[in-house]
Structures are given as C-alpha cells and as structure tokens.
Design a protein around this motif. Structure first.
Motif, mmCIF file in Angstrom:
data_model
loop_
_atom_site.group_PDB
_atom_site.id
_atom_site.type_symbol
_atom_site.label_atom_id
_atom_site.label_comp_id
_atom_site.label_asym_id
_atom_site.label_seq_id
_atom_site.Cartn_x
_atom_site.Cartn_y
_atom_site.Cartn_z
ATOM 1 N N ALA A 31 0.873 -1.191 0.016
ATOM 2 C CA ALA A 31 0.210 -0.138 0.135
ATOM 3 C C ALA A 31 0.841 1.213 0.048
ATOM 4 O O ALA A 31 0.544 2.319 -0.844
ATOM 5 C CB ALA A 31 -1.058 0.002 1.002
ATOM 6 N N GLY A 32 2.001 1.153 0.807
ATOM 7 C CA GLY A 32 2.907 2.389 0.820
ATOM 8 C C GLY A 32 3.518 2.707 -0.504
ATOM 9 O O GLY A 32 3.773 3.852 -0.882
ATOM 10 N N GLU A 33 3.798 1.594 -1.124
ATOM 11 C CA GLU A 33 4.460 1.661 -2.642
ATOM 12 C C GLU A 33 3.312 2.129 -3.524
ATOM 13 O O GLU A 33 3.638 3.359 -4.395
ATOM 14 C CB GLU A 33 4.881 0.452 -3.212
ATOM 15 N N ARG A 34 2.384 1.991 -3.445
ATOM 16 C CA ARG A 34 1.135 2.382 -4.456
ATOM 17 C C ARG A 34 0.861 3.693 -4.166
ATOM 18 O O ARG A 34 0.621 4.470 -4.937
ATOM 19 C CB ARG A 34 -0.139 1.493 -4.205
ATOM 20 N N ILE A 35 0.787 4.239 -2.803
ATOM 21 C CA ILE A 35 0.656 5.726 -2.147
ATOM 22 C C ILE A 35 1.850 6.480 -2.929
ATOM 23 O O ILE A 35 1.516 7.494 -3.439
ATOM 24 C CB ILE A 35 0.404 5.705 -0.931
ATOM 25 N N GLU A 36 3.091 5.939 -2.995
ATOM 26 C CA GLU A 36 4.181 6.695 -3.440
ATOM 27 C C GLU A 36 4.093 7.065 -4.833
ATOM 28 O O GLU A 36 4.164 7.955 -5.523
ATOM 29 C CB GLU A 36 5.403 5.853 -3.357
ATOM 30 N N ILE A 38 1.315 7.214 -6.679
ATOM 31 C CA ILE A 38 0.137 8.101 -7.019
ATOM 32 C C ILE A 38 0.555 9.399 -6.567
ATOM 33 O O ILE A 38 0.588 10.457 -7.487
ATOM 34 C CB ILE A 38 -1.023 7.641 -6.315
ATOM 35 N N ARG A 39 1.381 9.492 -5.552
ATOM 36 C CA ARG A 39 2.026 10.818 -5.042
ATOM 37 C C ARG A 39 3.084 11.288 -6.229
ATOM 38 O O ARG A 39 2.855 12.682 -6.654
ATOM 39 C CB ARG A 39 2.419 10.908 -3.812
ATOM 40 N N ARG A 40 3.712 10.794 -6.507
ATOM 41 C CA ARG A 40 4.607 11.129 -7.675
ATOM 42 C C ARG A 40 4.081 11.516 -8.875
ATOM 43 O O ARG A 40 4.503 12.546 -9.595
ATOM 44 C CB ARG A 40 5.639 10.016 -8.003
ATOM 45 N N ALA A 41 2.911 10.702 -9.324
ATOM 46 C CA ALA A 41 2.219 11.056 -10.798
ATOM 47 C C ALA A 41 1.483 12.313 -10.376
ATOM 48 O O ALA A 41 1.340 13.241 -11.474
ATOM 49 C CB ALA A 41 1.318 9.936 -11.020
ATOM 50 N N ARG A 51 -5.797 18.642 -2.797
ATOM 51 C CA ARG A 51 -6.846 18.729 -3.555
ATOM 52 C C ARG A 51 -7.305 17.002 -3.400
ATOM 53 O O ARG A 51 -8.429 16.484 -3.841
ATOM 54 C CB ARG A 51 -6.745 19.003 -4.785
ATOM 55 N N TYR A 52 -6.435 16.237 -2.673
ATOM 56 C CA TYR A 52 -6.832 14.759 -2.542
ATOM 57 C C TYR A 52 -6.143 14.067 -1.297
ATOM 58 O O TYR A 52 -5.262 14.779 -0.642
ATOM 59 C CB TYR A 52 -6.363 14.016 -3.617
ATOM 60 N N TYR A 53 -6.895 13.166 -0.899
ATOM 61 C CA TYR A 53 -6.284 12.192 0.183
ATOM 62 C C TYR A 53 -6.129 10.843 -0.368
ATOM 63 O O TYR A 53 -6.747 10.202 -1.399
ATOM 64 C CB TYR A 53 -7.515 11.833 1.279
ATOM 65 N N LEU A 54 -5.001 10.149 0.063
ATOM 66 C CA LEU A 54 -4.845 8.743 -0.166
ATOM 67 C C LEU A 54 -5.090 7.734 0.960
ATOM 68 O O LEU A 54 -4.206 8.090 1.929
ATOM 69 C CB LEU A 54 -3.138 8.625 -0.923
ATOM 70 N N GLU A 131 7.283 9.127 -13.853
ATOM 71 C CA GLU A 131 7.591 8.984 -12.563
ATOM 72 C C GLU A 131 7.374 7.599 -11.754
ATOM 73 O O GLU A 131 7.974 7.178 -10.901
ATOM 74 C CB GLU A 131 6.998 10.437 -11.753
ATOM 75 N N VAL A 132 6.194 6.903 -12.398
ATOM 76 C CA VAL A 132 5.822 5.752 -11.807
ATOM 77 C C VAL A 132 6.648 4.679 -12.261
ATOM 78 O O VAL A 132 7.193 3.722 -11.736
ATOM 79 C CB VAL A 132 4.249 5.466 -12.156
ATOM 80 N N SER A 133 7.050 4.629 -13.772
ATOM 81 C CA SER A 133 8.023 3.604 -13.948
ATOM 82 C C SER A 133 9.789 3.678 -13.475
ATOM 83 O O SER A 133 10.144 2.855 -13.028
ATOM 84 C CB SER A 133 8.345 3.388 -15.582
ATOM 85 N N ASP A 134 9.935 5.022 -13.203
ATOM 86 C CA ASP A 134 10.995 5.260 -12.342
ATOM 87 C C ASP A 134 10.900 4.832 -11.050
ATOM 88 O O ASP A 134 11.962 3.982 -10.638
ATOM 89 C CB ASP A 134 11.534 6.580 -12.499
ATOM 90 N N PHE A 135 9.884 4.836 -10.393
ATOM 91 C CA PHE A 135 9.962 4.462 -9.180
ATOM 92 C C PHE A 135 9.903 2.865 -9.075
ATOM 93 O O PHE A 135 10.476 2.225 -8.123
ATOM 94 C CB PHE A 135 8.698 4.703 -8.300
ATOM 95 N N ILE A 136 9.046 2.242 -10.102
ATOM 96 C CA ILE A 136 9.050 0.656 -9.812
ATOM 97 C C ILE A 136 10.326 0.233 -10.224
ATOM 98 O O ILE A 136 10.708 -0.845 -9.713
ATOM 99 C CB ILE A 136 7.893 0.246 -10.992
#
Length: 154
Positions: A31-36, A38-41, A51-54, A131-136
């Motif tokens: 869940a933490g990785e998924r949050i990271e 989304i935040r980066r994107a 404007r958002y909550y995760l 940003e997501v592909s870089d993180f993955i």
C-alpha cells in the motif's frame, strides 16, 4: 480520471484497495508503494496535495457492508466516482451519489495488461507516468513480479 473528478469536486479521496495485500500477482506492491506512485504522478501533473487524500483500505469478505466499511476509513464525501458495476451498486445501496467517468482508454491503460507486460518482458513503461515507471524500477518492482510468478524473463 483524477483531473475529471477534480473538475466536478473540490477534492478527492482516492482509495488504495486491498491495502493488506502485497507481493501477489494482482497486488505486487505494498500500500505504501502504491501511495508513493500516486503521489509522484500527481506531483508531476501539478495536482496540489491539498486536493486529494490517499487512504489505504483493507478488504473484507462481505460485499453487502463494504461501502460502510470504506466509510469508516475516510472523511465524509459528496459522491463516489467509479466504473466498477459492483462498487457502483454497493455505494448506491448505501445511499451515495454516483458519478461515472469515461473509460479513458481502459483497454490500453489496464493494470492487468501492464503487469502481464512486466512479466513477459514486453514494453510497459509507456503505459504509466514516467515517475511511476522510474519508481517501479528503483524498487525492482518488475523483477519482483517476475519472481512472484516464477519467471526470470528480462
């Protein structure tokens, strides 16, 4: 979908579903990785964090109370944005207003397809924000997924 939602609502609550799950074929990331991701994107798209909550929400195995289960984890909300027929039905039965967004090329931008491409070694990077592909890649998430299914294809 986030931009579509923010055109209609002041802020969004984005659920991280199946939050208790990780290192599986359908949920290879924590869940933490998924949050990271989304935040980066969101940051890359210039979407302000206020404007958002995760919010991570663990699964329960009782669909008839799932909408009420979700409501325990989140602040109050005006409407539910979803395309899943089951999610829409459950929240409608719970009395929530429903907003159904366009599909936004769901046949192409599909998590199952992206995970399949990671496993088989096909190109997947262009199907997610940079940003997501870089993180993955930085957490070796594609490698993790191949190991989960028992292949070392690169």
């Amino acid at each position: 979908m986030v931009k579509w939602g923010l055109e209609r609502l002041d802020e969004l609550i984005i659920l991280i579903g199946s939050a208790q799950e990780s290192h599986t074929l359908s949920n290879p990331f924590t869940a933490g990785e998924r949050i990271e991701m989304i935040r980066r994107a969101m940051k890359a798209e210039g979407i302000p964090g206020d404007r958002y909550y995760l919010i991570p929400v663990p699964d329960i195995l009782m669909n008839n109370v799932w909408a009420y289960h979700v409501k325990m984890y989140v602040p109050s909300f005006e409407a539910v944005i979803a395309r899943s027929p089951l999610v829409l039905r459950l929240f409608k039965e719970a009395g929530s207003e429903i907003l159904i967004p366009p599909s936004f090329h769901r046949e192409k931008y599909n998590s199952t397809l992206i995970r399949k491409n990671m496993i088989t070694g096909e190109k997947w990077e262009s199907l997610v924000p940079g940003e997501v592909s870089d993180f993955i890649k930085s957490i070796k998430g594609d490698e993790r997924l191949r190991e989960i299914v028992g292949t070392d294809k690169r």
